[in-house]
Design a protein around this motif. Structure first.
Motif, PDB file in Angstrom:
ATOM      1  N   UNK A 160       0.794  -1.191   0.187  1.00  0.00           N
ATOM      2  CA  UNK A 160       0.000  -0.092   0.114  1.00  0.00           C
ATOM      3  C   UNK A 160       0.858   1.279   0.044  1.00  0.00           C
ATOM      4  N   UNK A 161       0.350   2.227  -0.864  1.00  0.00           N
ATOM      5  CA  UNK A 161       1.105   3.533  -0.827  1.00  0.00           C
ATOM      6  C   UNK A 161       0.515   4.402   0.315  1.00  0.00           C
ATOM      7  N   UNK A 162       1.511   4.887   1.121  1.00  0.00           N
ATOM      8  CA  UNK A 162       1.169   5.853   2.112  1.00  0.00           C
ATOM      9  C   UNK A 162       1.775   7.087   1.961  1.00  0.00           C
ATOM     10  N   UNK A 163       2.328   7.420   1.113  1.00  0.00           N
ATOM     11  CA  UNK A 163       2.961   8.730   0.804  1.00  0.00           C
ATOM     12  C   UNK A 163       3.597   8.817  -0.455  1.00  0.00           C
ATOM     13  N   UNK A 164       3.557  10.164  -1.171  1.00  0.00           N
ATOM     14  CA  UNK A 164       4.565  10.170  -2.357  1.00  0.00           C
ATOM     15  C   UNK A 164       5.371  11.563  -2.275  1.00  0.00           C
ATOM     16  N   UNK A 165       6.738  11.473  -2.672  1.00  0.00           N
ATOM     17  CA  UNK A 165       7.469  12.454  -2.464  1.00  0.00           C
ATOM     18  C   UNK A 165       7.776  12.979  -3.845  1.00  0.00           C
ATOM     19  N   UNK A 166       7.488  14.174  -4.125  1.00  0.00           N
ATOM     20  CA  UNK A 166       7.582  14.866  -5.404  1.00  0.00           C
ATOM     21  C   UNK A 166       8.700  16.084  -5.215  1.00  0.00           C
ATOM     22  N   UNK A 167       9.851  15.673  -5.990  1.00  0.00           N
ATOM     23  CA  UNK A 167      10.942  16.556  -5.854  1.00  0.00           C
ATOM     24  C   UNK A 167      11.377  17.004  -4.673  1.00  0.00           C
ATOM     25  N   UNK A 168      11.378  16.057  -3.725  1.00  0.00           N
ATOM     26  CA  UNK A 168      11.814  16.342  -2.151  1.00  0.00           C
ATOM     27  C   UNK A 168      10.646  16.812  -1.328  1.00  0.00           C
ATOM     28  N   UNK A 170       6.952  16.034   0.329  1.00  0.00           N
ATOM     29  CA  UNK A 170       6.173  14.756   0.517  1.00  0.00           C
ATOM     30  C   UNK A 170       4.467  15.491   0.451  1.00  0.00           C
ATOM     31  N   UNK A 171       3.778  14.474   0.018  1.00  0.00           N
ATOM     32  CA  UNK A 171       2.242  14.939  -0.514  1.00  0.00           C
ATOM     33  C   UNK A 171       1.529  15.060   1.025  1.00  0.00           C
ATOM     34  N   UNK A 172       1.892  13.985   1.774  1.00  0.00           N
ATOM     35  CA  UNK A 172       1.306  14.177   3.082  1.00  0.00           C
ATOM     36  C   UNK A 172       1.462  15.314   3.804  1.00  0.00           C
ATOM     37  N   UNK A 173       2.779  15.569   3.928  1.00  0.00           N
ATOM     38  CA  UNK A 173       3.339  17.009   4.422  1.00  0.00           C
ATOM     39  C   UNK A 173       2.745  18.073   3.847  1.00  0.00           C
ATOM     40  N   UNK A 174       2.526  18.152   2.625  1.00  0.00           N
ATOM     41  CA  UNK A 174       2.152  19.209   1.931  1.00  0.00           C
ATOM     42  C   UNK A 174       0.561  19.510   2.254  1.00  0.00           C
ATOM     43  N   UNK A 175      -0.093  18.579   2.786  1.00  0.00           N
ATOM     44  CA  UNK A 175      -1.425  18.683   3.226  1.00  0.00           C
ATOM     45  C   UNK A 175      -1.418  19.308   4.701  1.00  0.00           C
ATOM     46  N   UNK A 176      -0.393  18.944   5.376  1.00  0.00           N
ATOM     47  CA  UNK A 176      -0.277  19.200   6.920  1.00  0.00           C
ATOM     48  C   UNK A 176      -0.509  20.712   7.354  1.00  0.00           C
TER      49      UNK A 176
END
Length: 205
Positions: A160-168, A170-176
């Motif tokens: 299962x995917x729990x995060x995607x990091x784009x160009x350094x 994190x998708x999850x951190x981006x929402x935080x």
């Protein structure tokens, strides 16, 4: 909420530059096969999907989202505020978060324009429970963008995917930061209401 650019990059997937091999680790096979199937459908059905967007929503819902763990992603996006939420609130947040991504993903996929993905050498071990699948997305108008998929293995052996990091980033951190701002303004219920309003607007309700 400003996530469109990040999600655009995450979902601009195509058949990999290298040919898939039977010896590829399962996490790499999962990401490659999902991308290949979805984008093959988009190429074949694009006029139909542009005319009736319900088809692209169904495609995302059926073929992409089952590979994501939205509860873990929601927990990561809420950070320390996750502990303040009741179990019912956690379920509602995960549900609204999932719908938010479904609709964003679907819209993004319709803008796909044959970018290519390079799958980098896999660095995990056979018994690892958490791994990263590293890729680079190539386009004609800029340097390649690194995208790393973070996955974990469930107790029944699925990935299962729990995060995607784009160009350094994190998708999850981006929402935080946005989630935290909503919680500070209106509490957990305020965040849920904000997500629900956004989703209703996207549905045209």
């Amino acid at each position: 909420m400003r996530y469109a650019r990040m999600l655009m990059v995450v979902l601009l997937l195509a058949a990999g530059i290298s040919t898939a091999a039977d010896s590829e680790p399962e996490p790499v096979k999962l990401i490659r096969s999902t991308a290949d199937y979805v984008l093959q459908q988009i190429r074949k059905r694009k006029p139909e999907l542009e005319k009736d967007s319900s088809g692209i929503y169904a495609l995302v819902q059926e073929k992409i989202l089952p590979h994501f763990d939205f509860r873990i992603m929601s927990r990561g996006a809420l950070g320390r505020y996750w502990r303040r939420a009741t179990e019912a609130q956690k379920q509602r947040i995960a549900r609204e978060f999932q719908e938010l991504l479904v609709r964003t993903y679907a819209t993004t996929l319709l803008n796909y324009s044959d970018q290519q993905v390079e799958y980098l050498p896999f660095r995990g071990k056979p018994d690892d429970r958490r791994v990263t699948v590293a890729t680079r997305v190539h386009s004609q108008d800029g340097p390649p963008v690194p995208i790393n998929y973070r996955l974990y293995r469930t107790s029944d052996g699925r990935w299962k995917i729990y995060d995607v990091v784009v160009d350094g980033v994190s998708l999850v951190s981006n929402y935080r930061s946005s989630f935290a701002a909503e919680v500070k303004k209106g509490g957990i219920e305020g965040l849920i209401s904000s997500l629900a309003r956004h989703n209703r607007k996207q549905r045209g309700a």
